[in-house]
Design an enzyme around this catalytic site. Structure first.
Site, PDB file in Angstrom:
ATOM      1  N   ASN A 190       0.864  -1.180   0.000  1.00  0.00           N
ATOM      2  CA  ASN A 190       0.000   0.000   0.000  1.00  0.00           C
ATOM      3  C   ASN A 190       0.903   1.234   0.000  1.00  0.00           C
ATOM      4  O   ASN A 190       1.469   1.585   1.028  1.00  0.00           O
ATOM      5  CB  ASN A 190      -0.877  -0.054   1.270  1.00  0.00           C
ATOM      6  CG  ASN A 190      -1.707   1.201   1.472  1.00  0.00           C
ATOM      7  OD1 ASN A 190      -1.780   2.061   0.589  1.00  0.00           O
ATOM      8  ND2 ASN A 190      -2.341   1.315   2.638  1.00  0.00           N
ATOM      9  N   TRP A 191       1.039   1.833  -1.161  1.00  0.00           N
ATOM     10  CA  TRP A 191       1.978   2.962  -1.299  1.00  0.00           C
ATOM     11  C   TRP A 191       1.460   4.223  -0.621  1.00  0.00           C
ATOM     12  O   TRP A 191       2.166   5.212  -0.523  1.00  0.00           O
ATOM     13  CB  TRP A 191       2.257   3.252  -2.764  1.00  0.00           C
ATOM     14  CG  TRP A 191       2.936   2.148  -3.513  1.00  0.00           C
ATOM     15  CD1 TRP A 191       3.183   0.872  -3.080  1.00  0.00           C
ATOM     16  CD2 TRP A 191       3.478   2.223  -4.844  1.00  0.00           C
ATOM     17  NE1 TRP A 191       3.835   0.161  -4.053  1.00  0.00           N
ATOM     18  CE2 TRP A 191       4.024   0.956  -5.140  1.00  0.00           C
ATOM     19  CE3 TRP A 191       3.538   3.221  -5.815  1.00  0.00           C
ATOM     20  CZ2 TRP A 191       4.637   0.669  -6.372  1.00  0.00           C
ATOM     21  CZ3 TRP A 191       4.143   2.941  -7.043  1.00  0.00           C
ATOM     22  CH2 TRP A 191       4.691   1.685  -7.310  1.00  0.00           C
ATOM     23  N   LYS A 192       0.203   4.206  -0.227  1.00  0.00           N
ATOM     24  CA  LYS A 192      -0.438   5.388   0.390  1.00  0.00           C
ATOM     25  C   LYS A 192      -0.233   6.607  -0.523  1.00  0.00           C
ATOM     26  O   LYS A 192      -0.209   6.449  -1.740  1.00  0.00           O
ATOM     27  CB  LYS A 192       0.087   5.589   1.809  1.00  0.00           C
ATOM     28  CG  LYS A 192      -0.065   4.309   2.651  1.00  0.00           C
ATOM     29  CD  LYS A 192       0.111   4.506   4.113  1.00  0.00           C
ATOM     30  CE  LYS A 192      -0.080   3.162   4.826  1.00  0.00           C
ATOM     31  NZ  LYS A 192      -0.021   3.273   6.263  1.00  0.00           N
ATOM     32  N   HIS A 198      -9.595   1.162   4.949  1.00  0.00           N
ATOM     33  CA  HIS A 198      -8.319   1.282   5.680  1.00  0.00           C
ATOM     34  C   HIS A 198      -8.526   2.246   6.847  1.00  0.00           C
ATOM     35  O   HIS A 198      -9.284   3.211   6.752  1.00  0.00           O
ATOM     36  CB  HIS A 198      -7.236   1.813   4.729  1.00  0.00           C
ATOM     37  CG  HIS A 198      -5.861   1.763   5.329  1.00  0.00           C
ATOM     38  ND1 HIS A 198      -5.423   2.685   6.243  1.00  0.00           N
ATOM     39  CD2 HIS A 198      -4.846   0.880   5.150  1.00  0.00           C
ATOM     40  CE1 HIS A 198      -4.177   2.367   6.603  1.00  0.00           C
ATOM     41  NE2 HIS A 198      -3.802   1.284   5.947  1.00  0.00           N
ATOM     42  N   GLU A 241      -6.830   4.603   7.897  1.00  0.00           N
ATOM     43  CA  GLU A 241      -6.569   6.018   7.575  1.00  0.00           C
ATOM     44  C   GLU A 241      -7.761   6.647   6.853  1.00  0.00           C
ATOM     45  O   GLU A 241      -8.030   7.845   7.010  1.00  0.00           O
ATOM     46  CB  GLU A 241      -5.278   6.135   6.735  1.00  0.00           C
ATOM     47  CG  GLU A 241      -4.055   5.891   7.605  1.00  0.00           C
ATOM     48  CD  GLU A 241      -2.828   5.371   6.869  1.00  0.00           C
ATOM     49  OE1 GLU A 241      -2.807   5.388   5.626  1.00  0.00           O
ATOM     50  OE2 GLU A 241      -1.886   4.935   7.567  1.00  0.00           O
ATOM     51  N   GLU A 296      -4.977  -5.100  10.898  1.00  0.00           N
ATOM     52  CA  GLU A 296      -3.919  -4.115  11.138  1.00  0.00           C
ATOM     53  C   GLU A 296      -4.191  -3.388  12.445  1.00  0.00           C
ATOM     54  O   GLU A 296      -5.028  -2.474  12.479  1.00  0.00           O
ATOM     55  CB  GLU A 296      -3.888  -3.082  10.008  1.00  0.00           C
ATOM     56  CG  GLU A 296      -3.690  -3.669   8.635  1.00  0.00           C
ATOM     57  CD  GLU A 296      -3.182  -2.634   7.638  1.00  0.00           C
ATOM     58  OE1 GLU A 296      -2.168  -2.890   7.014  1.00  0.00           O
ATOM     59  OE2 GLU A 296      -3.798  -1.559   7.517  1.00  0.00           O
ATOM     60  N   GLY A 301       2.631   2.248  10.796  1.00  0.00           N
ATOM     61  CA  GLY A 301       3.577   3.344  10.622  1.00  0.00           C
ATOM     62  C   GLY A 301       4.360   3.712  11.871  1.00  0.00           C
ATOM     63  O   GLY A 301       5.002   4.761  11.914  1.00  0.00           O
ATOM     64  N   SER A 356       3.715  -2.075  10.281  1.00  0.00           N
ATOM     65  CA  SER A 356       5.175  -2.071  10.460  1.00  0.00           C
ATOM     66  C   SER A 356       5.844  -3.376  10.032  1.00  0.00           C
ATOM     67  O   SER A 356       6.782  -3.843  10.676  1.00  0.00           O
ATOM     68  CB  SER A 356       5.524  -1.729  11.914  1.00  0.00           C
ATOM     69  OG  SER A 356       5.099  -0.408  12.210  1.00  0.00           O
ATOM     70  N   GLY A 379       2.916  -1.180   4.281  1.00  0.00           N
ATOM     71  CA  GLY A 379       2.811   0.253   3.979  1.00  0.00           C
ATOM     72  C   GLY A 379       4.185   0.834   3.692  1.00  0.00           C
ATOM     73  O   GLY A 379       4.707   0.729   2.581  1.00  0.00           O
ATOM     74  N   GLY A 380       4.797   1.425   4.709  1.00  0.00           N
ATOM     75  CA  GLY A 380       6.068   2.142   4.553  1.00  0.00           C
ATOM     76  C   GLY A 380       7.143   1.375   3.792  1.00  0.00           C
ATOM     77  O   GLY A 380       7.841   1.948   2.952  1.00  0.00           O
TER      78      GLY A 380
END
Ligand code: PGA
Length: 223
Positions: A13-15, A105, A107, A135, A141, A181, A202-203
């Site tokens: 997930n590149w956000k 998600h 976010e 999650e 993150g 993470s 993610g990151g």
């Protein structure tokens, strides 16, 4: 060890990172290696989820390499087919390029007010296509991942609840990923857990770490 017949999914997930040009550059960096890795292992599926505006650019890079086992996903979509919904993208639009869309998600819920009611607007027959990502919000993150055992316990419970709603066959077939993470250093523990069917990253998915995560996943699958 994961059961060989089950597909393990590693989704990135590149956000809100990488517009079309940067996305194309980054995809060109990772897709050839990623493609070779997943091509050699039919039990792994890797899904790249760039921002909506960059989907075509990443699709072009993927088409140029013609690898099986890498798919494209959208980070969100609206449930209506079309209409006056400024800024949204619909399921038929997503389907033109993607096999998958992330929905609900945390976010999206925190910053854009999405609710369970909005996320569950899809007809019940689509339930079989759902992949769940567990999650823990505190792990997203933060660099503080859950333990594989802790995540596995919750995922086990999610599968049980799903079974009560949709039957044991559907529950057995349901893919449940861990997210929060995930890095090349901890992925092996998660994918080695029998209840965990992969990861939503993610990151680490906007770096070459993503390829490393897939490589380590394959190593665990081959043990
Ligand atoms: P993270 O994000 O890997 O950066 O913790 C996971 C996610 O939000 O999907």
């Amino acid at each position: 060890m994961t059961t060989p017949s089950r597909i393990t999914i590693i989704a990135g997930n590149w956000k809100m990172h990488y517009g079309p040009r940067q996305a194309s550059r980054f995809a060109s960096e990772i897709v050839p290696e990623l493609g070779l890795l997943v091509h050699q292992n039919p039990h792994i599926l890797s899904i790249l989820c760039p921002p909506a505006i960059s989907l075509s650019a990443v699709c072009e890079v993927m088409d140029a390499h013609l690898f099986r086992g890498i798919e494209l996903g959208a980070q969100n979509m609206y449930f209506e087919e079309k209409g006056a919904y400024t800024g949204e993208i619909s399921p038929p639009m997503v389907r033109e390029l993607c096999t998958t869309a992330i929905l609900g998600h945390s976010e999206r819920r925190t910053y854009f007010g999405e609710t369970d009611e909005m996320v569950t607007q899809f007809p019940a027959q689509h339930v079989k296509k759902v992949v769940v990502a567990y999650e823990p919000i505190w792990a997203i993150g933060t660099g503080k991942a859950a333990t594989a055992e802790g995540a596995g316990n919750v995922i086990h419970l999610i599968r049980q609840l799903y079974g009560e709603m949709y039957g044991s066959e559907a529950a057995a077939a349901l893919r449940i990923l861990y997210g929060g993470s995930v890095t090349p250093d901890n992925i092996s523990e998660f994918v080695a857990h029998p209840d965990i069917d992969g990861a939503l990253v993610g990151g680490a998915s906007i770096k070459s770490d993503f390829v490393e995560i897939v490589r380590k996943t394959i190593e665990v699958m081959q043990q």
